[in-house]
Structures are given as structure tokens and as C-alpha cells.
Motif scaffolding. Structure first.
Motif, PDB file in Angstrom:
ATOM      1  N   ASP A  87       0.824  -1.207   0.000  1.00 50.02           N
ATOM      2  CA  ASP A  87       0.000   0.000   0.000  1.00 50.02           C
ATOM      3  C   ASP A  87       0.861   1.261   0.000  1.00 50.02           C
ATOM      4  O   ASP A  87       0.538   2.236  -0.678  1.00 50.02           O
ATOM      5  CB  ASP A  87      -0.928   0.008   1.215  1.00 50.02           C
ATOM      6  CG  ASP A  87      -2.112  -0.939   1.045  1.00 50.02           C
ATOM      7  OD1 ASP A  87      -2.278  -1.496  -0.062  1.00 50.02           O
ATOM      8  OD2 ASP A  87      -2.867  -1.124   2.013  1.00 50.02           O
ATOM      9  N   ALA A  88       1.951   1.251   0.766  1.00 43.71           N
ATOM     10  CA  ALA A  88       2.820   2.424   0.825  1.00 43.71           C
ATOM     11  C   ALA A  88       3.492   2.669  -0.519  1.00 43.71           C
ATOM     12  O   ALA A  88       3.636   3.814  -0.961  1.00 43.71           O
ATOM     13  CB  ALA A  88       3.867   2.253   1.925  1.00 43.71           C
ATOM     14  N   VAL A  89       3.905   1.600  -1.186  1.00 42.79           N
ATOM     15  CA  VAL A  89       4.529   1.733  -2.503  1.00 42.79           C
ATOM     16  C   VAL A  89       3.512   2.234  -3.522  1.00 42.79           C
ATOM     17  O   VAL A  89       3.807   3.117  -4.335  1.00 42.79           O
ATOM     18  CB  VAL A  89       5.146   0.388  -2.942  1.00 42.79           C
ATOM     19  CG1 VAL A  89       5.525   0.405  -4.419  1.00 42.79           C
ATOM     20  CG2 VAL A  89       6.390   0.087  -2.088  1.00 42.79           C
ATOM     21  N   ALA A  90       2.297   1.691  -3.484  1.00 45.65           N
ATOM     22  CA  ALA A  90       1.258   2.149  -4.407  1.00 45.65           C
ATOM     23  C   ALA A  90       0.945   3.627  -4.200  1.00 45.65           C
ATOM     24  O   ALA A  90       0.748   4.374  -5.165  1.00 45.65           O
ATOM     25  CB  ALA A  90      -0.003   1.309  -4.233  1.00 45.65           C
ATOM     26  N   ALA A  91       0.925   4.056  -2.936  1.00 44.49           N
ATOM     27  CA  ALA A  91       0.612   5.455  -2.629  1.00 44.49           C
ATOM     28  C   ALA A  91       1.711   6.403  -3.082  1.00 44.49           C
ATOM     29  O   ALA A  91       1.466   7.603  -3.250  1.00 44.49           O
ATOM     30  CB  ALA A  91       0.375   5.623  -1.136  1.00 44.49           C
ATOM     31  N   ILE A 102       4.843   5.573 -12.400  1.00 43.12           N
ATOM     32  CA  ILE A 102       6.057   4.792 -12.159  1.00 43.12           C
ATOM     33  C   ILE A 102       6.083   4.381 -10.696  1.00 43.12           C
ATOM     34  O   ILE A 102       5.845   5.195  -9.796  1.00 43.12           O
ATOM     35  CB  ILE A 102       7.324   5.586 -12.524  1.00 43.12           C
ATOM     36  CG1 ILE A 102       7.317   5.946 -14.009  1.00 43.12           C
ATOM     37  CG2 ILE A 102       8.572   4.788 -12.179  1.00 43.12           C
ATOM     38  CD1 ILE A 102       8.525   6.758 -14.451  1.00 43.12           C
ATOM     39  N   VAL A 103       6.397   3.116 -10.460  1.00 41.64           N
ATOM     40  CA  VAL A 103       6.478   2.565  -9.112  1.00 41.64           C
ATOM     41  C   VAL A 103       7.803   2.984  -8.470  1.00 41.64           C
ATOM     42  O   VAL A 103       8.863   2.887  -9.109  1.00 41.64           O
ATOM     43  CB  VAL A 103       6.391   1.019  -9.163  1.00 41.64           C
ATOM     44  CG1 VAL A 103       6.531   0.417  -7.772  1.00 41.64           C
ATOM     45  CG2 VAL A 103       5.078   0.586  -9.807  1.00 41.64           C
ATOM     46  N   ILE A 292      -4.061   1.631  -6.681  1.00 41.03           N
ATOM     47  CA  ILE A 292      -4.091   2.985  -7.223  1.00 41.03           C
ATOM     48  C   ILE A 292      -5.508   3.323  -7.707  1.00 41.03           C
ATOM     49  O   ILE A 292      -6.014   4.428  -7.476  1.00 41.03           O
ATOM     50  CB  ILE A 292      -3.082   3.132  -8.375  1.00 41.03           C
ATOM     51  CG1 ILE A 292      -1.646   3.009  -7.841  1.00 41.03           C
ATOM     52  CG2 ILE A 292      -3.255   4.457  -9.088  1.00 41.03           C
ATOM     53  CD1 ILE A 292      -0.600   2.888  -8.931  1.00 41.03           C
ATOM     54  N   ARG A 293      -6.150   2.367  -8.346  1.00 42.87           N
ATOM     55  CA  ARG A 293      -7.510   2.600  -8.858  1.00 42.87           C
ATOM     56  C   ARG A 293      -8.510   2.803  -7.710  1.00 42.87           C
ATOM     57  O   ARG A 293      -9.428   3.605  -7.813  1.00 42.87           O
ATOM     58  CB  ARG A 293      -7.951   1.418  -9.722  1.00 42.87           C
ATOM     59  CG  ARG A 293      -7.213   1.311 -11.029  1.00 42.87           C
ATOM     60  CD  ARG A 293      -7.787   0.225 -11.891  1.00 42.87           C
ATOM     61  NE  ARG A 293      -9.179   0.541 -12.281  1.00 42.87           N
ATOM     62  CZ  ARG A 293      -9.979  -0.325 -12.902  1.00 42.87           C
ATOM     63  NH1 ARG A 293      -9.561  -1.544 -13.184  1.00 42.87           N
ATOM     64  NH2 ARG A 293     -11.204   0.032 -13.238  1.00 42.87           N
ATOM     65  N   GLN A 294      -8.304   2.059  -6.621  1.00 40.60           N
ATOM     66  CA  GLN A 294      -9.222   2.174  -5.483  1.00 40.60           C
ATOM     67  C   GLN A 294      -9.034   3.490  -4.738  1.00 40.60           C
ATOM     68  O   GLN A 294      -9.980   4.045  -4.182  1.00 40.60           O
ATOM     69  CB  GLN A 294      -8.996   0.993  -4.510  1.00 40.60           C
ATOM     70  CG  GLN A 294      -9.414  -0.354  -5.076  1.00 40.60           C
ATOM     71  CD  GLN A 294      -8.909  -1.508  -4.225  1.00 40.60           C
ATOM     72  OE1 GLN A 294      -8.444  -1.308  -3.104  1.00 40.60           O
ATOM     73  NE2 GLN A 294      -8.978  -2.712  -4.759  1.00 40.60           N
ATOM     74  N   ASP A 295      -7.780   3.941  -4.716  1.00 35.84           N
ATOM     75  CA  ASP A 295      -7.457   5.141  -3.938  1.00 35.84           C
ATOM     76  C   ASP A 295      -6.612   6.068  -4.791  1.00 35.84           C
ATOM     77  O   ASP A 295      -5.402   6.193  -4.571  1.00 35.84           O
ATOM     78  CB  ASP A 295      -6.736   4.743  -2.662  1.00 35.84           C
ATOM     79  CG  ASP A 295      -6.510   5.930  -1.734  1.00 35.84           C
ATOM     80  OD1 ASP A 295      -7.218   6.933  -1.890  1.00 35.84           O
ATOM     81  OD2 ASP A 295      -5.632   5.834  -0.851  1.00 35.84           O
ATOM     82  N   PRO A 296      -7.184   6.721  -5.800  1.00 37.41           N
ATOM     83  CA  PRO A 296      -6.398   7.571  -6.706  1.00 37.41           C
ATOM     84  C   PRO A 296      -5.587   8.601  -5.938  1.00 37.41           C
ATOM     85  O   PRO A 296      -6.059   9.192  -4.963  1.00 37.41           O
ATOM     86  CB  PRO A 296      -7.456   8.240  -7.579  1.00 37.41           C
ATOM     87  CG  PRO A 296      -8.629   7.315  -7.509  1.00 37.41           C
ATOM     88  CD  PRO A 296      -8.615   6.751  -6.117  1.00 37.41           C
TER      89      PRO A 296
END
Length: 297
Positions: A87-91, A102-103, A292-296
Motif C-alpha cells: 500500500d505504501a509503494v502504491a501510494a 512509475i512505481v 491505485i484505482r481504489q485510492d487515486p
């Protein structure tokens, strides 16, 4: 191509692999080439990304991982410090273009030692998320710079990078023992296993010079030199990480290099499990995309 939810790209220094992925996380098509970041001219990343979309005939969102997010790539995506969760990486993903993110990489800094990874974190998260490895496990990603990652509850708690593959290449290309190493290929045989065993007790710099001396004195066949040196380096890597601990190690590697590490891990007292690194990447990048889609951001 229709039904593409997003395009994932594992974009390294010298190679690149793109995946067209549908809404269920299934790979519709894969493209691989040698157009790593070093092959992209200055200012050329937008065109390179557009060309990938063109191959798939799709304007779907793109999620890029690997060295494309380094200070030598398209955009420096920075690092998420350990303990790093999916989650932290996605955010922390960074916008690079229209519908393109970019990740970031992952870093650790403790006990006077720093380390970084970029791209491997996607495989690590994916291996756990897909059930290829437990949430609390030691994972190993052999290669030029071998990564050893300690996972805790599915997060990257700590990791170590060893320059094992790079050292082998440097020794073969530029050292006194390079000519001996060029006389034969690396194979999982007696010479490789002897190198792994010697790495447990011998002085590594002295053992390396011993390759030259053994060749001159006829103590060992020159054709075995590369296998023995590989065993010394991989053995040193595995002994340093396991320290006699009889634990499971989950290997994200191609079959050839994975087999060598599996042998070394076994000799070092561990239990190796070879898992599919490409499946792990797809599982990891799909879950990051879903977050990312769930929490833009």
C-alpha cells in the motif's frame, strides 16, 4: 488489442518486458525487447511509452517499474523506506505522463548500512500476494546484484544486496584468473560444489588466487575454473545470509541460475524453493494497479 485494463512494464537498464493485462489480472500478451533505459535517447521516454501502447493497439493506462524510475530513467520515483508495504509503494507512485505512473523503489538505512532496490519490490510483493511464498519468509532474487529480502506479514522488512553476479563478470573479464575462467562454462557439478564448500571456511581473496595457482600446477582442470569461482561467490553469498540456519529460501530466478543457488543454499543448510519470477511480477504489479484505482493519488 481490446479488453486491456492496463499495460505493465518491467523496464530495466538493458532489457524491457511489457504485459497487456485484463481486468481479472490475466496476461493477454507479452512483449520483450532490449530497449532498456540505456537505449532510450534523452527526452525519448514519452515516445518510447507511446510505441509500447502502439504495439498493443491500446491507449490503456500504463504502470512502469524498474530502472525507468531511477535518476537515469524517465522520472526519479524515489524510494519507500523499510518496512515497506504494498500500500505504501502504491501510494508513492509518480506520474510520468498521460495515464502513466512509475512505481518507486524501496530503501533501507540502519546500523550504518544503506541499501536500495528498484523493480525487485514488485516481484517480492507479488510472490506473497499470489501465494508463491509465505508472508513471513526469506526471498532471494539472484542476478547481477543479488537481492535477499526478509518479508514480514507481506511487507519488505529488510533486505541485502550482494554484487555476486557483477563480481563474477569482472573477474572473468578483467582479472588474472579470467583466462582460466574462459576455458569452460559454469555447471552444477563437482567443481561448483567444491567452491560452495570452500566458501564456508576459506579466505575468499586467497581462494580466488588459488584458481590461478591450481591451473599452473595442474591441480585442477582449467575447464572447471569458472564453475569453481561461481561456487565460491554464490557460496559466500548464501553462507553469509543463512549462517547455518536451516530455513526455507524462496528463489525468484530463471531455471539455470536458480538451480545453482538452490544447490548452494542446500549446501549452506537451507531449503530452496524455486518460484516463477514473471508470475510474481504480474501478481505484484496488478495489485499495485488495483490499489491505485481504489485510492487515486
Amino acid at each position: 488489442m481490446t479488453d486491456i485494463s492496463f499495460i505493465a512494464v518491467d523496464w530495466g537498464t538493458t532489457n524491457r518486458r511489457a504485459y497487456a493485462i485484463d481486468a481479472n489480472g490475466a496476461v493477454l500478451r507479452t512483449e520483450r525487447d532490449g530497449d532498456g533505459i540505456l537505449a532510450v535517447p534523452a527526452g525519448g521516454f514519452p515516445d518510447a511509452a507511446a510505441a509500447i501502447r502502439g504495439r498493443f493497439d491500446s491507449d490503456a493506462p500504463m504502470l512502469l517499474a524498474g530502472m525507468v524510475g531511477s535518476n537515469r530513467g524517465w522520472v526519479d520515483a524515489g524510494y519507500v523506506p523499510c518496512t515497506a508495504t504494498l500500500d505504501a509503494v502504491a501510494a508513492a507512485t509518480v506520474v510520468a505522463g498521460d495515464g502513466i505512473r512509475i512505481v518507486p523503489g524501496v530503501s533501507r538505512s540502519a546500523d550504518g548500512r544503506g541499501d536500495v532496490m528498484r523493480g525487485e519490490e514488485v516481484q517480492l510483493f507479488g510472490a506473497v500476494a499470489a501465494g508463491l511464498a509465505p508472508g513471513d519468509a526469506l526471498l532471494c532474487q539472484p542476478g547481477t546484484h543479488c537481492k535477499w529480502a526478509w518479508m514480514a506479514a507481506g511487507a519488505i522488512a529488510d533486505f541485502t544486496t550482494a554484487m555476486t553476479g557483477e563480481l563474477f563478470s569482472l573477474l572473468k573479464a578483467h582479472s588474472l584468473i579470467g583466462a582460466d575462467m574462459a576455458a569452460g562454462d559454469v555447471a552444477d557439478g563437482d567443481a561448483f560444489r567444491a567452491g560452495v564448500e570452500d566458501a564456508r571456511t576459506r579466505d575468499l581473496p586467497a581462494a580466488l588466487f588459488g584458481v590461478r595457482a591450481s591451473g599452473i600446477l595442474g591441480l585442477h582442470a582449467r575447464e572447471d575454473a569458472a564453475s569453481y569461482v561461481s561456487g565460491l561467490l554464490i557460496g559466500s553469498d548464501c553462507h553469509a545470509r543463512l549462517r547455518g540456519d536451516a530455513r526455507d529460501v524462496y528463489l525468484l530466478a530463471d531455471p539455470v541460475l536458480g538451480a545453482l543457488y538452490a544447490t548452494a543454499i542446500d549446501i549452506a543448510g537451507g531449503r530452496a524453493h524455486l518460484i516463477d519470477s514473471h508470475a510474481a511480477f504480474v501478481a505484484g504489479i496488478t495489485r499495485i494497479h488495483a490499489r491505485i484505482r481504489q485510492d487515486p493519488i
